[in-house]
Design a protein around this motif. Sequence first.
Motif, mmCIF file in Angstrom:
data_model
loop_
_atom_site.group_PDB
_atom_site.id
_atom_site.type_symbol
_atom_site.label_atom_id
_atom_site.label_comp_id
_atom_site.label_asym_id
_atom_site.label_seq_id
_atom_site.Cartn_x
_atom_site.Cartn_y
_atom_site.Cartn_z
ATOM 1 N N ALA A 1 6.554 24.355 -12.391
ATOM 2 C CA ALA A 1 5.502 24.601 -13.396
ATOM 3 C C ALA A 1 4.779 23.324 -13.791
ATOM 4 N N ASN A 2 5.523 22.245 -14.016
ATOM 5 C CA ASN A 2 4.886 20.951 -14.308
ATOM 6 C C ASN A 2 5.868 19.812 -14.054
ATOM 7 N N TRP A 3 5.358 18.603 -14.049
ATOM 8 C CA TRP A 3 6.186 17.417 -13.801
ATOM 9 C C TRP A 3 5.510 16.213 -14.447
ATOM 10 N N CYS A 4 6.309 15.219 -14.768
ATOM 11 C CA CYS A 4 5.754 13.993 -15.366
ATOM 12 C C CYS A 4 6.703 12.838 -15.064
ATOM 13 N N SER A 5 6.204 11.635 -15.231
ATOM 14 C CA SER A 5 7.034 10.464 -14.928
ATOM 15 C C SER A 5 6.671 9.300 -15.842
ATOM 16 N N GLY A 6 7.596 8.366 -15.941
ATOM 17 C CA GLY A 6 7.367 7.121 -16.668
ATOM 18 C C GLY A 6 8.056 5.999 -15.923
ATOM 19 N N SER A 7 8.122 4.840 -16.506
ATOM 20 C CA SER A 7 8.701 3.686 -15.792
ATOM 21 C C SER A 7 10.195 3.841 -15.530
ATOM 22 N N LEU B 1 6.570 27.735 -17.772
ATOM 23 C CA LEU B 1 6.549 26.661 -18.765
ATOM 24 C C LEU B 1 7.357 27.031 -20.006
ATOM 25 N N VAL B 2 7.362 28.352 -20.346
ATOM 26 C CA VAL B 2 8.055 28.792 -21.564
ATOM 27 C C VAL B 2 9.562 28.945 -21.324
ATOM 28 N N LYS B 3 9.915 29.650 -20.237
ATOM 29 C CA LYS B 3 11.340 29.940 -19.997
ATOM 30 C C LYS B 3 11.935 29.119 -18.858
ATOM 31 N N GLY B 4 11.199 28.165 -18.341
ATOM 32 C CA GLY B 4 11.656 27.402 -17.179
ATOM 33 C C GLY B 4 12.816 26.467 -17.475
#
Length: 428
Positions: free
Chosen positions: A370-376, A386-389
Amino acid sequence: MQSPLELTDQIFSPPAKHEALRDEIYCQIMKQMTSNNNRFSIEQGWQLLWLCCGLFPPSQSLLRHAQKFLESRRREPLASDCLQRLQSSLRTDPRKLPPHQVEVDAIQQNSTQIFHKIYFPNDTDEIFEVATSTRIRDLIQNISKNLKLASADGFSIFVKTHDKVLSLNDADYFFDSLRQITDWSKQAKRIKEGGPVNIVYHVFFMRKLWFNVIPGRDAKADLIFHYPQELPKYLRGYHVCTKEEMVNIAALLFWVKVSGDKNQIAMIPKVLKELVPGDQLKAMSENEWRKNIVTFFNKQAGMTVEEAKIAFLKAVCRWPTFGCAFFEVKQTSEPDFPDIVRIAISKTGLTIMHPKTKSVLANHPYNKIANWCSGSTYFHMTVGSLVKGNKFLCETSLGYKMDDLITSYVNMYLRERTMQTRGQRYNM
């Protein structure tokens, strides 16, 4: 003393951000060059105007005056080139950042042609001309054409600094991308070390997305990219393979190493690390490895080194992990998984594997992420809705690479779907 780049930054950084200042820069440079008897000053003015014309055009109200200024000074060496650059900048989007060091160095040496070294995975490199208005996609097409590759699809430009390897966005200007990366690195290094810093970087051209890769179909791509990019993954032990497959591949790799010279067979035990996956070296004794490799080696008679490399690719492309990018991460969300897991990102999605047994713990196709994100220090993704994932959280310094790779594959599929939809509409 300020460096030329510091001076050009002072002049061009504000107008690159604020359109209202662009006419002011054109006016100031042209004013400095009007009724000026100092030849050195005039030459530097032309160099600045050359840089300016490639970054952004003046407004419509000033354009006619700027063109007349250039046309009335056609005897000046840079006048016609400035005029050309001005016309070109009217047809494209303005640059987002001030000139890169390479551009400033080139014009200071009165060179209107800019060349940049591009490195390839097979340890070769070539020089390519890169204009102020060259976008990453233009350079990819140019390199692919120059190397006579069957297709430019899936290839990308990467910049390697002391601590990162970053893939560049196809739509961005080459020099804006370089500038952004070197500025980030300088800032990070300055905070860490203090004082002035020098950033060394290299530009690479490599395969990024592994789709429609069929070994033997494009020998150039196989030898320059696919073989040198896949070999290290094999030797690190990322694939699941049988003893027979490993022996066959070891014989091919040894053939490549010694160019088919049978007199070198005695050195097999010394170079086993270059022939067999690191985690499988103890699967047989050195003597057994040698004996089995020799049997397969003798079957390669008449094969060229190039053919042996392509035969290696044909052997590894049968495995589902062929073409994957692998990441060892510390996961913190799945109690049934080991703390350290191996993530394989491929054209089909994201696979979570046990780092020792190589068994598959979970498979997540792109249409289920559904989505993904990253940082250092992290990479996070949500699988399902997105709601129940379910959230998958992990600690890694390579989150930026994982993020970029997933985004690139997803965008590739979205483009394909858009093209198919357009095709269906057209046929209707």
